[in-house]
Design a protein around this motif. Structure first.
Motif, PDB file in Angstrom:
ATOM      1  N   LYS A  54      35.407  33.912  42.301  1.00 49.87           N
ATOM      2  CA  LYS A  54      36.216  33.094  43.210  1.00 49.87           C
ATOM      3  C   LYS A  54      36.104  33.504  44.684  1.00 49.87           C
ATOM      4  N   GLU A  55      36.014  34.802  44.943  1.00 48.95           N
ATOM      5  CA  GLU A  55      35.973  35.297  46.332  1.00 48.95           C
ATOM      6  C   GLU A  55      34.558  35.351  46.903  1.00 48.95           C
ATOM      7  N   ARG A  56      33.548  35.089  46.077  1.00 47.16           N
ATOM      8  CA  ARG A  56      32.158  35.183  46.564  1.00 47.16           C
ATOM      9  C   ARG A  56      31.830  33.977  47.435  1.00 47.16           C
ATOM     10  N   PRO A  57      30.941  34.168  48.438  1.00 46.27           N
ATOM     11  CA  PRO A  57      30.620  33.077  49.366  1.00 46.27           C
ATOM     12  C   PRO A  57      29.961  31.879  48.681  1.00 46.27           C
ATOM     13  N   PHE A  58      29.318  32.104  47.536  1.00 49.78           N
ATOM     14  CA  PHE A  58      28.605  31.011  46.865  1.00 49.78           C
ATOM     15  C   PHE A  58      29.432  30.329  45.773  1.00 49.78           C
ATOM     16  N   PHE A  59      30.765  30.634  45.719  1.00 45.64           N
ATOM     17  CA  PHE A  59      31.599  30.063  44.654  1.00 45.64           C
ATOM     18  C   PHE A  59      31.571  28.529  44.654  1.00 45.64           C
ATOM     19  N   GLY A  60      31.677  27.927  45.851  1.00 42.20           N
ATOM     20  CA  GLY A  60      31.670  26.454  45.957  1.00 42.20           C
ATOM     21  C   GLY A  60      30.372  25.869  45.416  1.00 42.20           C
ATOM     22  N   GLU A  61      29.255  26.492  45.788  1.00 44.30           N
ATOM     23  CA  GLU A  61      27.932  26.049  45.312  1.00 44.30           C
ATOM     24  C   GLU A  61      27.823  26.157  43.795  1.00 44.30           C
ATOM     25  N   LEU A  62      28.395  27.246  43.273  1.00 44.43           N
ATOM     26  CA  LEU A  62      28.353  27.510  41.839  1.00 44.43           C
ATOM     27  C   LEU A  62      29.062  26.378  41.075  1.00 44.43           C
ATOM     28  N   VAL A  63      30.256  26.022  41.569  1.00 44.81           N
ATOM     29  CA  VAL A  63      31.042  24.964  40.925  1.00 44.81           C
ATOM     30  C   VAL A  63      30.344  23.609  41.097  1.00 44.81           C
ATOM     31  N   ASP A  64      29.832  23.337  42.304  1.00 46.18           N
ATOM     32  CA  ASP A  64      29.098  22.076  42.538  1.00 46.18           C
ATOM     33  C   ASP A  64      27.925  21.966  41.575  1.00 46.18           C
ATOM     34  N   PHE A  65      27.184  23.065  41.439  1.00 44.31           N
ATOM     35  CA  PHE A  65      25.961  23.014  40.627  1.00 44.31           C
ATOM     36  C   PHE A  65      26.262  22.833  39.137  1.00 44.31           C
ATOM     37  N   ILE A  66      27.226  23.574  38.614  1.00 43.41           N
ATOM     38  CA  ILE A  66      27.469  23.540  37.170  1.00 43.41           C
ATOM     39  C   ILE A  66      28.102  22.196  36.745  1.00 43.41           C
ATOM     40  N   THR A  67      28.669  21.488  37.746  1.00 42.82           N
ATOM     41  CA  THR A  67      29.250  20.166  37.454  1.00 42.82           C
ATOM     42  C   THR A  67      28.311  19.022  37.867  1.00 42.82           C
ATOM     43  N   SER A  68      27.087  19.351  38.283  1.00 44.76           N
ATOM     44  CA  SER A  68      26.184  18.337  38.849  1.00 44.76           C
ATOM     45  C   SER A  68      25.490  17.472  37.800  1.00 44.76           C
ATOM     46  N   GLY A  69      25.609  17.861  36.533  1.00 46.73           N
ATOM     47  CA  GLY A  69      24.986  17.099  35.451  1.00 46.73           C
ATOM     48  C   GLY A  69      25.364  17.743  34.145  1.00 46.73           C
ATOM     49  N   PRO A  70      24.984  17.144  33.024  1.00 45.84           N
ATOM     50  CA  PRO A  70      25.396  17.722  31.742  1.00 45.84           C
ATOM     51  C   PRO A  70      24.828  19.120  31.493  1.00 45.84           C
ATOM     52  N   VAL A  71      25.578  19.897  30.738  1.00 45.39           N
ATOM     53  CA  VAL A  71      25.126  21.216  30.271  1.00 45.39           C
ATOM     54  C   VAL A  71      25.064  21.169  28.744  1.00 45.39           C
ATOM     55  N   PHE A  72      24.333  22.107  28.153  1.00 45.22           N
ATOM     56  CA  PHE A  72      24.314  22.220  26.696  1.00 45.22           C
ATOM     57  C   PHE A  72      24.973  23.546  26.335  1.00 45.22           C
TER      58      PHE A  72
END
Ligand code: IDP
Length: 149
Positions: A54-72
């Motif tokens: 949560k406190e890391r600078p790339f947290f927003g990118e992480l959430v954007d990426f993992i929600t950007s399309g389906p996962v398996f």
């Protein structure tokens, strides 16, 4: 009961048709699939999953990426599966991951590193219960286990 871990093919892996390749590696190693689903991760689930960052600078990118399309999302079972899966995945940064590992063979950058796997028994337990209901996991025995253990 044998150890269980949470494994997820990330959106880049799904888009690049790597689900089958990744499932095959875990199957051939001898691990047993006890749950799996293709799903769209919500922002709420992504934020819970990545709470430790949560406190890391790339947290927003992480959430954007993992929600950007389906996962398996998957749960795999077997002896020492948590640590073994981490070895099979390779280092977080694909540029440091050894050839022969999933990230070493298929990844180029840390942001798109194809796969997630729990890093400890505590995170495995937490992540499995975040992504799966108890009734979505199937306990069963396979004859081949006599040739593995
Ligand atoms: P892990 O996935 O190997 O357990 P973690 O340190 O838990 O690695 O990081 C979670 C994810 O965050 C990584 O898989 C990677 O995709 C992403 N990540 C880690 N470090 C960075 C970074 O410095 N920039 C962008 N993304 C990163």
């Amino acid at each position: 009961m044998a150890e269980r871990t949470f494994i997820m093919v990330k959106p880049d892996g799904v888009q690049r048709n790597l689900i089958g390749e990744i499932v095959a590696r875990f199957e051939k190693k001898g691990f047993q699939l006890v749950g799996a689903k293709l799903m769209q991760v919500s922002r709420e689930l992504a934020e819970q999953h990545y709470a430790e960052h949560k406190e890391r600078p790339f947290f927003g990118e992480l959430v954007d990426f993992i929600t950007s399309g389906p996962v398996f999302a998957m749960v795999w079972e077997g002896e020492n599966v948590i640590a073994a899966a981490r070895q099979m995945m390779g280092k977080t940064n694909p540029q440091e991951a050894a050839p022969g590992t999933i990230r070493g063979d298929f990844g180029l950058t840390v942001g798109k590193n194809v796969i997630h796997g729990s890093d400890s028994p505590q995170s495995a337990k937490r992540e499995i219960s975040l992504f799966f209901k108890e009734e979505e996991l199937v306990s069963y025995s396979k004859q081949i286990n006599a040739w593995l253990y």
